[in-house]
Enzyme design. Structure first.
Site, PDB file in Angstrom:
ATOM      1  N   ALA A  26       0.612  -1.358   0.035  1.00  0.00           N
ATOM      2  CA  ALA A  26       0.108  -0.056   0.000  1.00  0.00           C
ATOM      3  C   ALA A  26       0.985   1.100  -0.032  1.00  0.00           C
ATOM      4  O   ALA A  26       0.289   2.206  -0.672  1.00  0.00           O
ATOM      5  CB  ALA A  26      -1.063   0.003   1.127  1.00  0.00           C
ATOM      6  N   THR A  30       0.412   5.661  -1.617  1.00  0.00           N
ATOM      7  CA  THR A  30       0.031   6.762  -0.736  1.00  0.00           C
ATOM      8  C   THR A  30       0.212   8.041  -1.593  1.00  0.00           C
ATOM      9  O   THR A  30      -0.401   8.880  -1.246  1.00  0.00           O
ATOM     10  CB  THR A  30       0.669   6.584   0.649  1.00  0.00           C
ATOM     11  OG1 THR A  30       2.319   6.386   0.628  1.00  0.00           O
ATOM     12  CG2 THR A  30       0.213   5.559   1.698  1.00  0.00           C
ATOM     13  N   ARG A  38      -1.884   0.794   7.808  1.00  0.00           N
ATOM     14  CA  ARG A  38      -1.467   0.715   9.080  1.00  0.00           C
ATOM     15  C   ARG A  38      -0.626   2.065   9.700  1.00  0.00           C
ATOM     16  O   ARG A  38      -0.245   2.279  10.739  1.00  0.00           O
ATOM     17  CB  ARG A  38      -0.209  -0.352   9.018  1.00  0.00           C
ATOM     18  CG  ARG A  38      -1.149  -1.778   9.146  1.00  0.00           C
ATOM     19  CD  ARG A  38      -0.095  -2.879   9.289  1.00  0.00           C
ATOM     20  NE  ARG A  38      -1.294  -4.196   9.189  1.00  0.00           N
ATOM     21  CZ  ARG A  38      -1.750  -4.615   8.178  1.00  0.00           C
ATOM     22  NH1 ARG A  38      -1.664  -3.845   7.023  1.00  0.00           N
ATOM     23  NH2 ARG A  38      -2.608  -5.782   8.199  1.00  0.00           N
ATOM     24  N   ASP A 106      -5.481  -1.615  -6.278  1.00  0.00           N
ATOM     25  CA  ASP A 106      -5.950  -0.223  -7.036  1.00  0.00           C
ATOM     26  C   ASP A 106      -5.516  -0.170  -8.605  1.00  0.00           C
ATOM     27  O   ASP A 106      -5.900   0.635  -9.062  1.00  0.00           O
ATOM     28  CB  ASP A 106      -5.005   0.838  -6.493  1.00  0.00           C
ATOM     29  CG  ASP A 106      -3.512   0.824  -6.350  1.00  0.00           C
ATOM     30  OD1 ASP A 106      -2.967   0.148  -7.135  1.00  0.00           O
ATOM     31  OD2 ASP A 106      -2.862   1.370  -5.234  1.00  0.00           O
ATOM     32  N   HIS A 123      -3.952  -9.926  -3.866  1.00  0.00           N
ATOM     33  CA  HIS A 123      -5.130  -9.797  -3.258  1.00  0.00           C
ATOM     34  C   HIS A 123      -6.489  -9.181  -3.904  1.00  0.00           C
ATOM     35  O   HIS A 123      -7.249  -8.670  -3.452  1.00  0.00           O
ATOM     36  CB  HIS A 123      -4.816  -8.614  -2.047  1.00  0.00           C
ATOM     37  CG  HIS A 123      -4.075  -9.126  -0.855  1.00  0.00           C
ATOM     38  ND1 HIS A 123      -3.227  -8.425  -0.182  1.00  0.00           N
ATOM     39  CD2 HIS A 123      -3.550 -10.497  -0.634  1.00  0.00           C
ATOM     40  CE1 HIS A 123      -2.424  -9.007   0.879  1.00  0.00           C
ATOM     41  NE2 HIS A 123      -2.358 -10.185   0.327  1.00  0.00           N
ATOM     42  N   CYS A 134     -22.380 -17.341  -8.463  1.00  0.00           N
ATOM     43  CA  CYS A 134     -22.153 -17.744  -9.710  1.00  0.00           C
ATOM     44  C   CYS A 134     -20.811 -17.548 -10.625  1.00  0.00           C
ATOM     45  O   CYS A 134     -20.454 -17.957 -11.636  1.00  0.00           O
ATOM     46  CB  CYS A 134     -23.233 -17.404 -10.739  1.00  0.00           C
ATOM     47  SG  CYS A 134     -23.234 -15.788 -11.260  1.00  0.00           S
ATOM     48  N   CYS A 158     -28.609 -14.058 -10.284  1.00  0.00           N
ATOM     49  CA  CYS A 158     -28.647 -15.358  -9.860  1.00  0.00           C
ATOM     50  C   CYS A 158     -29.007 -15.348  -8.372  1.00  0.00           C
ATOM     51  O   CYS A 158     -29.516 -16.241  -7.504  1.00  0.00           O
ATOM     52  CB  CYS A 158     -27.665 -16.062  -9.945  1.00  0.00           C
ATOM     53  SG  CYS A 158     -26.091 -15.997  -8.799  1.00  0.00           S
ATOM     54  N   SER A 196       5.753  -1.698   1.911  1.00  0.00           N
ATOM     55  CA  SER A 196       5.077  -2.540   2.614  1.00  0.00           C
ATOM     56  C   SER A 196       5.468  -2.896   3.935  1.00  0.00           C
ATOM     57  O   SER A 196       6.730  -2.943   4.193  1.00  0.00           O
ATOM     58  CB  SER A 196       4.968  -4.148   1.980  1.00  0.00           C
ATOM     59  OG  SER A 196       4.519  -5.091   2.676  1.00  0.00           O
TER      60      SER A 196
HETATM   61  P1  NAD Z   1       0.470  -1.269   4.962  1.00  0.00           P
HETATM   62  O1  NAD Z   1      -0.672  -0.221   5.083  1.00  0.00           O
HETATM   63  O2  NAD Z   1       0.721  -2.449   6.198  1.00  0.00           O
HETATM   64  O3  NAD Z   1       2.019  -0.620   5.083  1.00  0.00           O
HETATM   65  C1  NAD Z   1       2.269   0.347   4.082  1.00  0.00           C
HETATM   66  C2  NAD Z   1       3.909   0.527   4.513  1.00  0.00           C
HETATM   67  O4  NAD Z   1       4.184   1.753   3.635  1.00  0.00           O
HETATM   68  C3  NAD Z   1       4.156   1.209   5.908  1.00  0.00           C
HETATM   69  O5  NAD Z   1       5.140   0.496   6.253  1.00  0.00           O
HETATM   70  C4  NAD Z   1       4.558   2.569   5.486  1.00  0.00           C
HETATM   71  O6  NAD Z   1       5.283   2.991   6.326  1.00  0.00           O
HETATM   72  C5  NAD Z   1       4.803   2.443   4.189  1.00  0.00           C
HETATM   73  N1  NAD Z   1       4.716   3.721   3.255  1.00  0.00           N
HETATM   74  C6  NAD Z   1       3.914   4.681   3.228  1.00  0.00           C
HETATM   75  N2  NAD Z   1       3.774   5.351   2.403  1.00  0.00           N
HETATM   76  C7  NAD Z   1       5.062   5.227   1.695  1.00  0.00           C
HETATM   77  C8  NAD Z   1       5.841   6.125   0.634  1.00  0.00           C
HETATM   78  N3  NAD Z   1       5.361   7.285   0.009  1.00  0.00           N
HETATM   79  N4  NAD Z   1       6.961   5.649   0.302  1.00  0.00           N
HETATM   80  C9  NAD Z   1       7.384   4.331   0.989  1.00  0.00           C
HETATM   81  N5  NAD Z   1       6.663   3.719   2.006  1.00  0.00           N
HETATM   82  C10 NAD Z   1       5.810   4.114   2.252  1.00  0.00           C
HETATM   83  O7  NAD Z   1       0.327  -1.988   3.602  1.00  0.00           O
HETATM   84  P2  NAD Z   1       0.636  -3.494   3.179  1.00  0.00           P
HETATM   85  O8  NAD Z   1       1.953  -4.028   3.706  1.00  0.00           O
HETATM   86  O9  NAD Z   1       0.663  -3.480   1.621  1.00  0.00           O
HETATM   87  O10 NAD Z   1      -0.512  -4.460   3.595  1.00  0.00           O
HETATM   88  C11 NAD Z   1      -1.747  -3.914   3.765  1.00  0.00           C
HETATM   89  C12 NAD Z   1      -2.877  -4.524   2.976  1.00  0.00           C
HETATM   90  O11 NAD Z   1      -3.536  -3.466   2.462  1.00  0.00           O
HETATM   91  C13 NAD Z   1      -2.449  -5.433   1.831  1.00  0.00           C
HETATM   92  O12 NAD Z   1      -3.259  -6.518   1.854  1.00  0.00           O
HETATM   93  C14 NAD Z   1      -3.183  -4.622   0.569  1.00  0.00           C
HETATM   94  O13 NAD Z   1      -3.978  -5.456  -0.159  1.00  0.00           O
HETATM   95  C15 NAD Z   1      -4.204  -3.578   1.199  1.00  0.00           C
HETATM   96  N6  NAD Z   1      -4.311  -2.411   0.849  1.00  0.00           N
HETATM   97  C16 NAD Z   1      -4.108  -2.029  -0.455  1.00  0.00           C
HETATM   98  C17 NAD Z   1      -4.230  -0.605  -0.625  1.00  0.00           C
HETATM   99  C18 NAD Z   1      -4.154  -0.167  -2.313  1.00  0.00           C
HETATM  100  O14 NAD Z   1      -4.416  -0.984  -2.969  1.00  0.00           O
HETATM  101  N7  NAD Z   1      -3.482   0.947  -2.738  1.00  0.00           N
HETATM  102  C19 NAD Z   1      -4.368   0.393   0.123  1.00  0.00           C
HETATM  103  C20 NAD Z   1      -4.775   0.124   1.284  1.00  0.00           C
HETATM  104  C21 NAD Z   1      -4.579  -1.380   1.738  1.00  0.00           C
END
Ligand code: NAD
Length: 253
Positions: A26, A30, A38, A106, A123, A134, A158, A196
């Site tokens: 994620a 951001t 998190r 996303d 995911h 279905c 369905c 992550s």
């Molecule tokens: P997480 O939210 O647990 O962790 C995100 C990590 O990224 C954190 O450690 C944070 O410090 C770091 N981070 C945030 N912004 C950053 C940046 N600009 N540069 C570098 N690091 C940055 O996310 P995760 O580990 O991917 O796991 C959470 C679950 O959330 C996944 O299963 C995913 O499917 C889902 N998710 C997806 C999205 C999306 O699709 N964009 C958004 C939210 C959650």
């Protein structure tokens, strides 16, 4: 480690002719305006997760789930690939990244130009909706249109429940994608983690598979991960700032 040195080492690995795999979470999105889970102000600060069995059992849970997905959908509609997605797409185009394994739902890696077959979505994807009975696929736009028109938990013709095609807590992982991700991780020479916490399993086990098979492991992340002490390079920086610098070094090679 000094950031410039880390950037140099990652560029060197990418250019060394081995099999390079990128793993994203994620945190890479951001900077596109999609909150992660998190961090402070992240999704879990605002919502409680709806588990898969609740979704299947209770209409109230389905309504709550779709309410949360509607907020996420609004962020997604506005989101565009950022400098980090674009740098990875550029590296892929240069033949320096074979595939991207992502925890994200996303679709921004594909939107940045990486072909569908080179992105492994562990995911699922929020770009489509699936009938839980279905299996029919609908567009996310169609489902949200029905919600806007007053149907808070849309159903299939369905009678099955419609759910964005993403993996909820308590829901089985997509077998083919997991197998493919394990295979790519085990055969990687260089494995790069971006954005992550590496806490959600089985996705978070991938860097371990790569390490066991002898890969060089690098992490670009703003906060701590369980692999920080065992990886070869750790860059504590913003993905959208660090990745373009890495791509730039390779452009001039
Ligand atoms: P997480 O939210 O647990 O962790 C995100 C990590 O990224 C954190 O450690 C944070 O410090 C770091 N981070 C945030 N912004 C950053 C940046 N600009 N540069 C570098 N690091 C940055 O996310 P995760 O580990 O991917 O796991 C959470 C679950 O959330 C996944 O299963 C995913 O499917 C889902 N998710 C997806 C999205 C999306 O699709 N964009 C958004 C939210 C959650």
């Amino acid at each position: 480690m000094d950031m410039e040195k880390g950037i140099g080492l990652v560029a060197e690995q990418l250019a060394s002719g081995g099999r390079n795999i990128v793993f994203t979470g994620a945190g890479i999105s951001t900077e596109s305006g999609i909150p992660d889970f998190r961090s402070q102000g992240g999704i879990w600060d605002q919502y409680r997760p709806v588990y898969f069995d609740e979704f299947m059992r209770s209409r109230a849970a389905r309504i709550e789930y779709w309410r949360q997905k509607t907020a996420f959908y609004r962020d997604l509609q506005k989101a565009r690939p950022n400098q980090a997605h674009l740098a990875i797409a550029q590296l892929h185009e240069m033949g320096l990244v074979e595939a991207v394994i992502t925890q994200n739902i996303d679709g921004l890696h594909q939107a940045s130009g990486i072909p569908e077959e080179s992105v492994i979505e562990l995911h699922g994807s929020n770009r489509r909706v699936r009938c839980m009975s279905c299996g029919k696929i609908f567009s996310i736009e169609e489902a949200h249109k029905r919600i806007e028109e007053g149907d808070p938990a849309p159903e299939c013709e369905c009678g099955g429940y419609l759910k964005p095609d993403t993996i909820s807590f308590g829901q089985a992982m997509p077998e083919r994608e997991v197998e493919k991700a394990i295979e790519l991780s085990r055969s990687a020479d260089f494995f790069l983690v971006v954005g992550s916490t590496l806490l959600v399993h089985p996705a978070a086990a991938m860097p371990g598979y790569a390490q066991e098979a002898g890969a060089f492991l690098a992490i670009i992340n703003l906060s701590e991960t369980p692999f920080d002490t065992s990886c070869n390079v750790l860059i504590r920086g913003k993905a959208g700032e660090v990745l373009p610098k890495i791509a730039k070094r390779l452009e001039t090679k």
